[in-house]
Design an enzyme around this catalytic site. Structure first.
Site, PDB file in Angstrom:
ATOM      1  N   CYS A  98       0.836  -1.212   0.000  1.00 62.61           N
ATOM      2  CA  CYS A  98       0.000   0.000   0.000  1.00 62.61           C
ATOM      3  C   CYS A  98       0.869   1.260   0.000  1.00 62.61           C
ATOM      4  O   CYS A  98       1.470   1.609   1.021  1.00 62.61           O
ATOM      5  CB  CYS A  98      -0.924  -0.040   1.222  1.00 62.61           C
ATOM      6  SG  CYS A  98      -1.804   1.488   1.537  1.00 62.61           S
ATOM      7  N   PRO A 113       0.028   4.635  -0.296  1.00 64.01           N
ATOM      8  CA  PRO A 113      -0.392   5.713   0.607  1.00 64.01           C
ATOM      9  C   PRO A 113      -0.109   5.393   2.088  1.00 64.01           C
ATOM     10  O   PRO A 113       0.133   6.296   2.878  1.00 64.01           O
ATOM     11  CB  PRO A 113      -1.902   5.827   0.343  1.00 64.01           C
ATOM     12  CG  PRO A 113      -2.068   5.327  -1.058  1.00 64.01           C
ATOM     13  CD  PRO A 113      -1.072   4.216  -1.199  1.00 64.01           C
ATOM     14  N   CYS A 114      -0.136   4.095   2.422  1.00 60.59           N
ATOM     15  CA  CYS A 114       0.194   3.708   3.811  1.00 60.59           C
ATOM     16  C   CYS A 114       1.626   4.118   4.123  1.00 60.59           C
ATOM     17  O   CYS A 114       1.915   4.717   5.168  1.00 60.59           O
ATOM     18  CB  CYS A 114       0.080   2.192   3.997  1.00 60.59           C
ATOM     19  SG  CYS A 114      -1.547   1.511   3.669  1.00 60.59           S
ATOM     20  N   LYS A 115       2.513   3.792   3.182  1.00 57.79           N
ATOM     21  CA  LYS A 115       3.925   4.070   3.426  1.00 57.79           C
ATOM     22  C   LYS A 115       4.247   5.550   3.295  1.00 57.79           C
ATOM     23  O   LYS A 115       5.287   6.010   3.742  1.00 57.79           O
ATOM     24  CB  LYS A 115       4.772   3.220   2.479  1.00 57.79           C
ATOM     25  CG  LYS A 115       4.687   1.733   2.873  1.00 57.79           C
ATOM     26  CD  LYS A 115       5.632   0.861   2.081  1.00 57.79           C
ATOM     27  CE  LYS A 115       5.046   0.481   0.761  1.00 57.79           C
ATOM     28  NZ  LYS A 115       5.875  -0.520   0.048  1.00 57.79           N
TER      29      LYS A 115
END
Lengths: 201, 168
Positions: free
Chosen positions: A98, A100-102
């Protein structure tokens, strides 16, 4: 006479179908309005993450005690939400695949340092499936986070009514109550505002 | 009398069709804004004509849902899920290889936090090197992909690929 009977039956059938459609539409609108009345953070200009029913469900945790959990961290140590009673906690669901998570995880790292004196705890709950622990660990290291990363069990996604997308984050106050919730990666300043709300400042 | 009965039956049939159309329309209104768990990539190609028994290249066309992107076959971050087409060999189609298009640059985030990704957006075409037998065959397989917008990602998904191949 027979014709009239058949035609009447058809009219009733059409009426029933239209009524069912309109009824469902009203139900959906009511559900959407309920979901929109909650705090949902979406990056400016971004397409809001979809999945209305799930979103509404997880947002229903707002104002309620966060579901308890005991998970295992990357060192194999058991970590329970109850361990952090009396502290504001961020529970962030993420995955190695993911982007956007990172993107947002370094911000959590930054804020966990910035608000360490206020007791802020950040827990990153990995949502990968069948990804080796060392890969999850390496991903967290690459992203540059030092806060606790937890591996999922079979029930936590259901307990938190997660949608079909990541990241998803819950902000808990020191009493363990969900006071904020974000779907997708919010802008950094909105994330900090949620953290401050969780800390009561 | 027979004509009247026939006409009446046509009327009933017409009403039934109308009922179905109106009913379906009404249901569609109610579910129109429920995104649920849906595919973010569709296969546009449904059939190809090829020269039988000869090695050749056919293009399979896919389309990514507007507002979303998927990682290219060669994402910059090895942890991201690469788009990969796995085709079955047999049933009159001998797949010899797959060539992927280059991705386009996509900026995730802004300022110093921005990350550059290599993605497919909109329509993209995968070239399949294959030999087909004469007659009708079906090329089958799976496209593995992982879709995101600029704020969230959906889990990896598999799209069933089924393309009619006519060898002439």
């Amino acid at each position: 006479m027979r014709r009239i009977g058949v035609l009447a039956a058809m009219v009733v059938l059409v009426g029933l179908l239209v009524w069912a459609g309109v009824y469902n539409l009203r139900q959906r609108r009511a559900a959407m309005q309920k979901a929109q009345s909650q705090v949902v953070l979406v990056k400016d200009g971004a397409t809001p993450p979809v999945g209305g029913i799930s979103a509404a469900s997880s947002t229903e945790l707002q104002g309620k005690a966060a579901p308890a959990f005991t998970l295992v961290d990357l060192e194999g140590k058991k970590v329970s939400l109850a361990d952090f009673k009396g502290k504001p906690v961020v529970v962030n669901f993420w995955a190695t695949w993911c982007g956007p998570c990172k993107l947002e995880m370094p911000w959590f790292e930054e804020f966990s340092g910035k608000y360490k004196a206020q007791g802020l705890v950040v827990l990153g709950v990995d949502q990968d499936e069948d990804t080796p622990k060392n890969v999850v660990s390496e991903a967290a290291r690459k992203v540059g986070v030092d806060y606790t990363i937890l591996l999922p069990n079979k029930t936590i996604a259901k307990d938190y009514a997660l949608g079909d997308y990541l990241p998803e984050t819950f902000y808990l106050n020191k009493d363990g109550v969900v006071v904020g919730h974000s779907l997708g990666a919010p802008p950094k300043d909105e994330m900090e505002a949620e953290i401050k709300k969780a800390m009561g400042i | 009398m027979k004509g009247q009965v026939l006409g009446f039956r046509f009327q009933v049939l017409g009403m039934a069709v109308l009922a179905l159309v109106v009913g379906a329309s009404a249901q569609d209104i109610s579910f129109g804004d429920v995104p649920a768990k849906k595919a973010h990539v569709v296969l546009l190609s449904d059939g190809v004509d090829v020269a039988a028994g000869k090695a050749q290249v056919v293009e399979l066309r896919f389309r990514v849902e507007p507002g979303f992107h998927i990682n290219s076959h060669a994402p910059k971050d090895p942890l991201l899920i690469a788009t990969a087409l796995k085709l079955d060999t047999g049933h009159g189609v001998d797949v010899q290889g797959v060539d992927y298009p280059k991705g386009s640059a996509f900026q995730l985030g802004q300022g110093k936090d921005a990350q550059m990704l290599d993605v497919y957006q909109g329509e993209f075409r995968v070239r399949v090197r294959m030999i087909a037998d004469a007659g009708n065959s079906t090329m089958t397989g799976m496209l593995r992909y992982q879709a995101c917008d600029d704020a969230a990602c959906f889990p990896p998904k598999n799209l069933v690929v089924k393309v009619a191949v006519t060898g002439k």
